[in-house]
Design a protein around this motif. Sequence first.
Motif, PDB file in Angstrom:
ATOM      1  N   LYS A   2       0.836  -1.204   0.000  1.00 35.84           N
ATOM      2  CA  LYS A   2       0.000   0.000   0.000  1.00 35.84           C
ATOM      3  C   LYS A   2       0.875   1.261   0.000  1.00 35.84           C
ATOM      4  N   ASN A   3       0.261   2.396  -0.336  1.00 39.66           N
ATOM      5  CA  ASN A   3       0.947   3.672  -0.140  1.00 39.66           C
ATOM      6  C   ASN A   3       1.225   3.846   1.351  1.00 39.66           C
ATOM      7  N   ARG A  65      -6.309  13.671  -3.618  1.00 43.96           N
ATOM      8  CA  ARG A  65      -7.313  13.032  -4.475  1.00 43.96           C
ATOM      9  C   ARG A  65      -6.603  12.289  -5.613  1.00 43.96           C
ATOM     10  N   ALA A  68      -4.794   9.135  -4.432  1.00 43.55           N
ATOM     11  CA  ALA A  68      -5.692   8.012  -4.117  1.00 43.55           C
ATOM     12  C   ALA A  68      -6.238   7.385  -5.391  1.00 43.55           C
ATOM     13  N   ILE A  69      -6.499   8.213  -6.380  1.00 49.27           N
ATOM     14  CA  ILE A  69      -7.198   7.730  -7.566  1.00 49.27           C
ATOM     15  C   ILE A  69      -6.235   7.264  -8.646  1.00 49.27           C
ATOM     16  N   GLU A  88     -11.320  15.118   4.491  1.00 44.05           N
ATOM     17  CA  GLU A  88     -11.299  14.660   3.100  1.00 44.05           C
ATOM     18  C   GLU A  88      -9.920  14.071   2.732  1.00 44.05           C
ATOM     19  N   THR A  91      -9.496  10.689   4.322  1.00 40.40           N
ATOM     20  CA  THR A  91     -10.288   9.678   3.601  1.00 40.40           C
ATOM     21  C   THR A  91      -9.511   9.206   2.371  1.00 40.40           C
ATOM     22  N   TYR A  92      -8.906  10.146   1.650  1.00 38.10           N
ATOM     23  CA  TYR A  92      -8.101   9.754   0.479  1.00 38.10           C
ATOM     24  C   TYR A  92      -6.903   8.904   0.894  1.00 38.10           C
ATOM     25  N   LYS A  94      -6.634   6.940   3.410  1.00 36.49           N
ATOM     26  CA  LYS A  94      -7.048   5.606   3.882  1.00 36.49           C
ATOM     27  C   LYS A  94      -7.454   4.688   2.729  1.00 36.49           C
ATOM     28  N   GLN A  95      -7.743   5.289   1.573  1.00 36.46           N
ATOM     29  CA  GLN A  95      -8.082   4.459   0.406  1.00 36.46           C
ATOM     30  C   GLN A  95      -6.791   3.829  -0.100  1.00 36.46           C
ATOM     31  N   GLY A  96      -6.514   2.624   0.324  1.00 33.80           N
ATOM     32  CA  GLY A  96      -5.312   1.950  -0.161  1.00 33.80           C
ATOM     33  C   GLY A  96      -4.028   2.482   0.443  1.00 33.80           C
TER      34      GLY A  96
END
Length: 173
Positions: A2-3, A65, A68-69, A88, A91-92, A94-96
Amino acid sequence: MKNIYLIGFMGCGKTSSGKKLSKLLNLPFLDTDQMIVEAAGKKIPDIFREDGEAAFRAMETEVFRRLAIESSQAAVISCGGGAALREENVTYMKQGGIVVMLAATPATIYQRVKDHTNRPLLENRMSEEGIRELMEERLPFYDRAADFKIRTDGLKCSQVAKNIAKAIEKEEL
Ligand code: S3P
């Protein structure tokens, strides 16, 4: 893999330990402040002075953003000291991503940052007491965002990097 996002107060060693960690784990190293500087075409104090902190924070969120994407390969990412204050952004992350807080006392931070002039938020509080005040406001946010915390006082960045790597290994088992 993961990152790995490194968060924490200015001067806690995110960039120096992050560079060592990236070598140790053979991952690319990224720095959100650097990404903002590249996107804006100017240095952080100039962004704060000419565009204001709100504009800086909007650019920062755009960086998270995109990370994460768009990121196809895991990286070690050193995050600006205010990044974990915005939900925000967290949240980004925690995505991966794994979020690691680096911690140091106000005395340690003061020694590390006192001769630098590139941090607008420290301009009017360049003292141990000024740092303690801002740190106390921010600690709950760092604590809430972090998967775990690593202390850096009195440690070389190579040792901090090893400690982070060990903790990640445990976390991922
Ligand atoms: C900030 C920390 C800085 C930079 C900006 C704002 C903050 O990054 O993003 O000056 O709000 O704590 P470092 O933590 O890398 O110094």
